[in-house]
Structure formats: C-alpha cells, structure tokens
Write a protein that holds these residues in place. Structure first.
Motif, PDB file in Angstrom:
ATOM      1  N   ILE A 233       0.841  -1.198   0.000  1.00  0.00           N
ATOM      2  CA  ILE A 233       0.000   0.000   0.000  1.00  0.00           C
ATOM      3  C   ILE A 233       0.876   1.248   0.000  1.00  0.00           C
ATOM      4  CG2 ILE A 233      -1.587   1.380   1.400  1.00  0.00           C
ATOM      5  CD1 ILE A 233      -2.897  -1.238   2.296  1.00  0.00           C
ATOM      6  N   LYS A 234       1.878   1.254   0.864  1.00  0.00           N
ATOM      7  CA  LYS A 234       2.766   2.405   0.979  1.00  0.00           C
ATOM      8  C   LYS A 234       3.517   2.662  -0.330  1.00  0.00           C
ATOM      9  CE  LYS A 234       6.078   4.400   4.222  1.00  0.00           C
ATOM     10  NZ  LYS A 234       6.829   4.178   5.484  1.00  0.00           N
ATOM     11  N   ALA A 235       4.005   1.584  -0.945  1.00  0.00           N
ATOM     12  CA  ALA A 235       4.753   1.716  -2.200  1.00  0.00           C
ATOM     13  C   ALA A 235       3.852   2.218  -3.337  1.00  0.00           C
ATOM     14  CB  ALA A 235       5.370   0.376  -2.572  1.00  0.00           C
ATOM     15  N   LYS A 236       2.650   1.692  -3.414  1.00  0.00           N
ATOM     16  CA  LYS A 236       1.741   2.109  -4.479  1.00  0.00           C
ATOM     17  C   LYS A 236       1.334   3.585  -4.309  1.00  0.00           C
ATOM     18  CE  LYS A 236      -0.205  -2.562  -4.881  1.00  0.00           C
ATOM     19  NZ  LYS A 236       0.417  -3.029  -6.128  1.00  0.00           N
ATOM     20  N   LEU A 237       1.083   3.992  -3.075  1.00  0.00           N
ATOM     21  CA  LEU A 237       0.723   5.391  -2.839  1.00  0.00           C
ATOM     22  C   LEU A 237       1.873   6.328  -3.209  1.00  0.00           C
ATOM     23  CD1 LEU A 237      -1.211   5.206   0.561  1.00  0.00           C
ATOM     24  CD2 LEU A 237      -2.158   5.772  -1.687  1.00  0.00           C
ATOM     25  N   LYS A 238       3.078   5.840  -3.105  1.00  0.00           N
ATOM     26  CA  LYS A 238       4.237   6.680  -3.411  1.00  0.00           C
ATOM     27  C   LYS A 238       4.481   6.790  -4.913  1.00  0.00           C
ATOM     28  CE  LYS A 238       9.177   7.221  -2.430  1.00  0.00           C
ATOM     29  NZ  LYS A 238      10.359   6.664  -1.700  1.00  0.00           N
ATOM     30  N   HIS A 239       4.292   5.687  -5.638  1.00  0.00           N
ATOM     31  CA  HIS A 239       4.750   5.642  -7.034  1.00  0.00           C
ATOM     32  C   HIS A 239       3.631   5.724  -8.073  1.00  0.00           C
ATOM     33  CE1 HIS A 239       8.828   4.819  -5.756  1.00  0.00           C
ATOM     34  NE2 HIS A 239       8.403   3.822  -4.989  1.00  0.00           N
ATOM     35  N   TYR A 240       2.390   5.409  -7.718  1.00  0.00           N
ATOM     36  CA  TYR A 240       1.318   5.383  -8.714  1.00  0.00           C
ATOM     37  C   TYR A 240       0.734   6.783  -8.919  1.00  0.00           C
ATOM     38  CZ  TYR A 240       1.097   0.238  -8.801  1.00  0.00           C
ATOM     39  OH  TYR A 240       1.379  -1.097  -8.974  1.00  0.00           O
ATOM     40  N   THR A 241       0.104   6.982 -10.080  1.00  0.00           N
ATOM     41  CA  THR A 241      -0.626   8.226 -10.340  1.00  0.00           C
ATOM     42  C   THR A 241      -1.988   8.139  -9.655  1.00  0.00           C
ATOM     43  OG1 THR A 241       0.469   8.504 -12.484  1.00  0.00           O
ATOM     44  CG2 THR A 241      -1.584   9.727 -12.127  1.00  0.00           C
ATOM     45  N   LYS A 242      -2.273   9.108  -8.806  1.00  0.00           N
ATOM     46  CA  LYS A 242      -3.485   9.061  -7.971  1.00  0.00           C
ATOM     47  C   LYS A 242      -4.425  10.194  -8.388  1.00  0.00           C
ATOM     48  CE  LYS A 242      -0.498   9.529  -4.800  1.00  0.00           C
ATOM     49  NZ  LYS A 242       0.700   9.179  -5.616  1.00  0.00           N
ATOM     50  N   PHE A 243      -5.701   9.859  -8.525  1.00  0.00           N
ATOM     51  CA  PHE A 243      -6.662  10.899  -8.897  1.00  0.00           C
ATOM     52  C   PHE A 243      -8.001  10.683  -8.205  1.00  0.00           C
ATOM     53  CE2 PHE A 243      -7.859   7.671 -12.012  1.00  0.00           C
ATOM     54  CZ  PHE A 243      -9.224   7.866 -12.222  1.00  0.00           C
ATOM     55  N   LEU A 244      -8.771  11.747  -8.112  1.00  0.00           N
ATOM     56  CA  LEU A 244     -10.133  11.704  -7.582  1.00  0.00           C
ATOM     57  C   LEU A 244     -10.947  12.776  -8.292  1.00  0.00           C
ATOM     58  CD1 LEU A 244     -10.512  13.404  -4.076  1.00  0.00           C
ATOM     59  CD2 LEU A 244      -8.650  13.924  -5.655  1.00  0.00           C
ATOM     60  N   TYR A 245     -12.248  12.650  -8.194  1.00  0.00           N
ATOM     61  CA  TYR A 245     -13.176  13.661  -8.725  1.00  0.00           C
ATOM     62  C   TYR A 245     -14.058  14.147  -7.587  1.00  0.00           C
ATOM     63  CZ  TYR A 245     -12.349  13.657 -13.722  1.00  0.00           C
ATOM     64  OH  TYR A 245     -11.788  13.850 -14.967  1.00  0.00           O
ATOM     65  N   VAL A 246     -14.267  15.473  -7.529  1.00  0.00           N
ATOM     66  CA  VAL A 246     -15.073  16.076  -6.472  1.00  0.00           C
ATOM     67  C   VAL A 246     -16.202  16.883  -7.093  1.00  0.00           C
ATOM     68  CG1 VAL A 246     -13.163  16.130  -4.826  1.00  0.00           C
ATOM     69  CG2 VAL A 246     -13.548  18.094  -6.334  1.00  0.00           C
ATOM     70  N   ARG A 247     -17.064  17.406  -6.218  1.00  0.00           N
ATOM     71  CA  ARG A 247     -18.266  18.089  -6.691  1.00  0.00           C
ATOM     72  C   ARG A 247     -18.720  19.071  -5.626  1.00  0.00           C
ATOM     73  NH1 ARG A 247     -23.582  14.584  -8.599  1.00  0.00           N
ATOM     74  NH2 ARG A 247     -24.574  16.209  -9.880  1.00  0.00           N
ATOM     75  N   ASP A 248     -19.448  20.092  -6.017  1.00  0.00           N
ATOM     76  CA  ASP A 248     -20.042  21.000  -5.032  1.00  0.00           C
ATOM     77  C   ASP A 248     -20.743  20.153  -3.964  1.00  0.00           C
ATOM     78  OD1 ASP A 248     -22.497  22.411  -3.893  1.00  0.00           O
ATOM     79  OD2 ASP A 248     -21.472  24.086  -4.851  1.00  0.00           O
ATOM     80  N   PRO A 249     -20.347  20.293  -2.681  1.00  0.00           N
ATOM     81  CA  PRO A 249     -20.867  19.388  -1.647  1.00  0.00           C
ATOM     82  C   PRO A 249     -22.387  19.366  -1.517  1.00  0.00           C
ATOM     83  CG  PRO A 249     -18.956  20.578  -0.840  1.00  0.00           C
ATOM     84  CD  PRO A 249     -19.301  21.194  -2.150  1.00  0.00           C
ATOM     85  N   PHE A 250     -23.031  20.518  -1.621  1.00  0.00           N
ATOM     86  CA  PHE A 250     -24.493  20.542  -1.497  1.00  0.00           C
ATOM     87  C   PHE A 250     -25.166  19.941  -2.733  1.00  0.00           C
ATOM     88  CE2 PHE A 250     -25.302  24.105   1.878  1.00  0.00           C
ATOM     89  CZ  PHE A 250     -24.774  23.262   2.852  1.00  0.00           C
ATOM     90  N   VAL A 251     -24.610  20.168  -3.894  1.00  0.00           N
ATOM     91  CA  VAL A 251     -25.169  19.568  -5.111  1.00  0.00           C
ATOM     92  C   VAL A 251     -25.038  18.050  -5.041  1.00  0.00           C
ATOM     93  CG1 VAL A 251     -24.993  19.425  -7.629  1.00  0.00           C
ATOM     94  CG2 VAL A 251     -24.663  21.625  -6.486  1.00  0.00           C
ATOM     95  N   ARG A 252     -23.893  17.585  -4.574  1.00  0.00           N
ATOM     96  CA  ARG A 252     -23.694  16.140  -4.419  1.00  0.00           C
ATOM     97  C   ARG A 252     -24.707  15.568  -3.424  1.00  0.00           C
ATOM     98  NH1 ARG A 252     -20.245  13.422  -0.434  1.00  0.00           N
ATOM     99  NH2 ARG A 252     -20.237  11.213  -0.987  1.00  0.00           N
TER     100      ARG A 252
END
Length: 416
Positions: A233-252
């Motif tokens: 887990i530690k190695a993957k968090l260090k070396h992999y490309t990490k992404f997420l998508y967010v949204r206006d909290p009230f709209v979500r």
C-alpha cells in the motif's frame, strides 16, 4: 484598418502589361491598305497584338471582379464590426455602472458557473488545454487542499499508520498502468469505475460505455488498495498516479437524496427510509415496503433527510453512508497526495486531460455524461423548505469539503 487591395492588384496588372502593349500595337497612322500590303511579319504582329489585347482585357475583368469582391468583403467586415460594437456597448456600460452586482474577477466565480462554456481545442489550431494550463489548473485546485491540511494537523489524518484498512475502501488500484482512483459516490464514479474495469482487460480495451453499471458496483470486481499488505500500500501510494473527482458538496448531497429517496430504491427505503420517516416525519409505523409507501403518498422529504444528517445520534450509531459521507473522509487528501483533482462541473474536459496525462487518450474514451445531471439551479427551490438555521448547520457539517476542494460558501442559501 483595412487596405484597398483591389486597386493595388489592378494597377499591378496594367503596369506589367503596358510595355508589351506599347511594343506590339500598330501605329495610329497605319492604314488598312498598308496593313493588307504589309509583309507576313506585320500580319503576325497584328495577330499577336489581338491575342495580347484579349488577354489584357480578360485580366482586367478578372482584376475588376476581384476588386469588387474585395470591396464587398471589406464592407461586410465593417458591418460586422459596427454590429458587434453596438451589441457590446450596453454590456460595457452596464458592467461599468454596477461593480457590486456583477462578477468582474475569475477568483469570484465558482467552477459550476462556467459550466456553459464549451471549448474547441482544435479550432484554428488553438490548443487551450496545454500542459502548462493543465498544471496551472491543478495547482489552483491543490492549493486549498494543502492549506487546509497544513492548518489543521489534529482533525485530518496525515500518516498511513493512523488509518484503518476500512478507511481505504474507496481506493481502486490498476497495477498494469500504475493508477489509483478514489471513487466518491455521486461524482461520476460509475463511469470512472467502468473505465477502470475496461483497463483490467486486454487491448483493445472494451468501450466503457458498453459495460453494465451494475457490474462495476459488484463486490470484488475491481482490486482495492486495502486488499494489499501495508508495505505494498505504501509503495503504491508513493509511485502510482493518484486521482479523484469532487463536486459542489451541497449539489452532491441533493443528488444523493434524489437518487436514493425520490427514485424507486427498495434497499435504501428499508435501510434508511423507514427509520427517517419514523424519527423525523412523525410516522411511528411507516409502510413495510416502498411500494406501499408510494401508494400512500408517503416519502422521505428533503427536509427529513437533512434532519437525519444533522442529528448527532446518526453517526454515533454508524458512519454516514458513502453516498453522503464527506468527500475528504472518503479519500483522505491530507494523507494521499493526489496528482489530479477532477471536478464534476468540468467532467468531460477534465476526463480528456486526465487520459492524456495517463497516456491512454488513444486507447480508451470516457463515457458521455447523461443530461439529467443535478445542477446548482435545483438547490434554491429545494432548500427553501429547510429552515435557515438547519442550512447553516449543514454547511458546518460539510465545511471541510467546501474549503478543501475550492467551493465557495453558498451565500444565497446561508445568508437568509
């Protein structure tokens, strides 16, 4: 501003032809009898003159036509310019006359207010989405994350050792391409799961749009980060490309309410709906099934849902359901340094950018968005039934999401 190119071209043609005309035309004193008695050489010269004259006249007509076209184009451009100036003038005057009502700085504009602007990157060779522009956008999105995390070391988790395995339950791993995606329910997660599922297959990858949405939500259909040993887990968090998508909290939040309590969803009615009706809708014995509840006209109102979220007892019993759990709790952005932060409000544009970064733009296509997407315009009407005090408490409950992900405080909902 404009140049009389027609006159210039016409003059050039006549200037080029003038020596030839002078050298080949017969003298004005030459009679027809003299021509008829002249030598074959003179006749040949006369024939050549006629051909040249025809050529000159043709060129003159062509030049004149071009001149007329050029003049009409110039007048057309002038009319367009004048029309545009007439249309822009009231815009300038109105904006200059009221600095308070209208927004004049990009910093004062939320992302969802730019949702109607369409970009054509290929038009006239213009490419707005350069690497530099992508980098600048990402830096603007990451800056509030860094500031919020740095400003509160106690509230947010910064070390992997402080995180339980079930807190990593939303992180999907693609070892083949070195990608980690943190999915957030009600933020395009079904389509991104379809993309991640496609990438687990052999090339050519199946079209994500052809994959059943139900399939990608099944347990164990995708590899999750918390299924690996801690060292990995530690190695993957260090070396992999990490992404997420967010949204206006009230709209979500409102999107979750619509999807789970307004549409036919028996599971959510049994899991949450009956409980909410019992506690907040004065229904001591709600109908046993959603079908019976619908038949009797009994539904969880948006205000009931907000009351449920604001009740301190709700989370004492168990954490919020992921569909309305805070985004920062699902994806731990103070622990995980995300390489790309996408926004639902610019979903397709961001998806295109991300696939380019991952060098997958030629191999896979992000599915198109559906038209019935919840937008901020819905909120004003629905929140009008929620007391102002409850709206403010709700903002406090989701304030960290607003701050971390760069969404402005919704004054129109909270300032009365």
């Amino acid at each position: 501003m404009y140049h009389n190119t027609g006159h210039g071209r016409l003059g050039t043609v006549l200037f080029i032809l003038s020596p030839a005309l002078q050298s080949t035309r017969p003298s004005q004193c030459t009679s027809s009898q003299q021509l008829s008695a002249s030598s074959p050489v003179a006749m040949a010269q006369y024939s050549g003159f006629k051909q040249l004259l025809i050529y000159a006249v043709s060129m003159f007509i062509i030049a004149l036509s071009f001149y007329q076209w050029d003049m009409s184009q110039r007048k057309r451009e002038e009319r367009i310019h004048e029309t545009q100036e007439l249309r822009k003038q009231p815009l300038r005057e109105t904006c200059a006359g009221d600095k308070e009502t209208f927004k004049h700085h990009l910093e004062d504009v939320r992302n969802n207010e730019l949702a109607n602007l369409i970009v054509d990157d290929k038009q006239a060779g213009w490419n707005a989405l350069t690497e530099e522009r992508i980098h600048e956008t990402q830096e603007l999105r990451k800056q509030p994350l860094r500031e919020t995390c740095a400003g509160d070391k106690e509230t947010f988790k910064h070390r992997l050792e402080d995180v339980r395995n079930n807190e990593l339950a939303n992180l999907i791993v693609d070892d083949k391409h070195g990608i980690i995606y943190c999915y957030i329910p009600k933020v395009a997660c079904t389509n991104w799961k379809r993309v991640m599922f496609s990438l687990t297959k052999d090339e050519p990858y199946p079209d994500p749009a052809s994959i059943s949405p139900d399939l990608v939500h099944l347990p164990n259909i995708l590899p999750f980060l918390n299924s690996f040993p801690r060292s990995e887990i530690k190695a993957k968090l260090k070396h992999y490309t990490k992404f997420l998508y967010v949204r206006d909290p009230f709209v979500r939040l409102f999107s979750a309410y619509r999807n789970k309590f307004q549409e036919h969803n028996e599971y959510f009615y049994q899991r949450y709906g009956r409980h909410i009706l019992r506690l907040y809708a004065n229904q001591p014995d709600p109908p046993q099934s959603l079908k019976e509840a619908n038949a009797s006209g009994m539904r969880v109102s948006f205000q009931n849902f907000i009351q449920y979220l604001l009740d301190p007892l709700t989370e004492r019993n168990e954490p919020f359901d992921p569909h309305w759990r805070q985004m920062q709790r699902l994806c731990l952005p103070c622990l995980i340094k995300y390489d790309f932060v996408g926004h639902q409000e610019t979903l397709q544009q961001d998806a295109s950018q991300l696939l380019k970064i991952l060098m997958l733009q030629d191999n896979i296509q992000f599915p198109p968005s559906y038209e019935n997407m919840t937008t901020p315009a819905f909120l004003l009407d629905w929140f009008s039934a929620v007391p102002l005090e409850d709206r403010r408490k709700l903002y406090e409950l989701y304030e960290q999401d607003f701050r971390m992900f760069g969404y402005k405080r919704p004054r129109e909902l909270l300032d009365g």
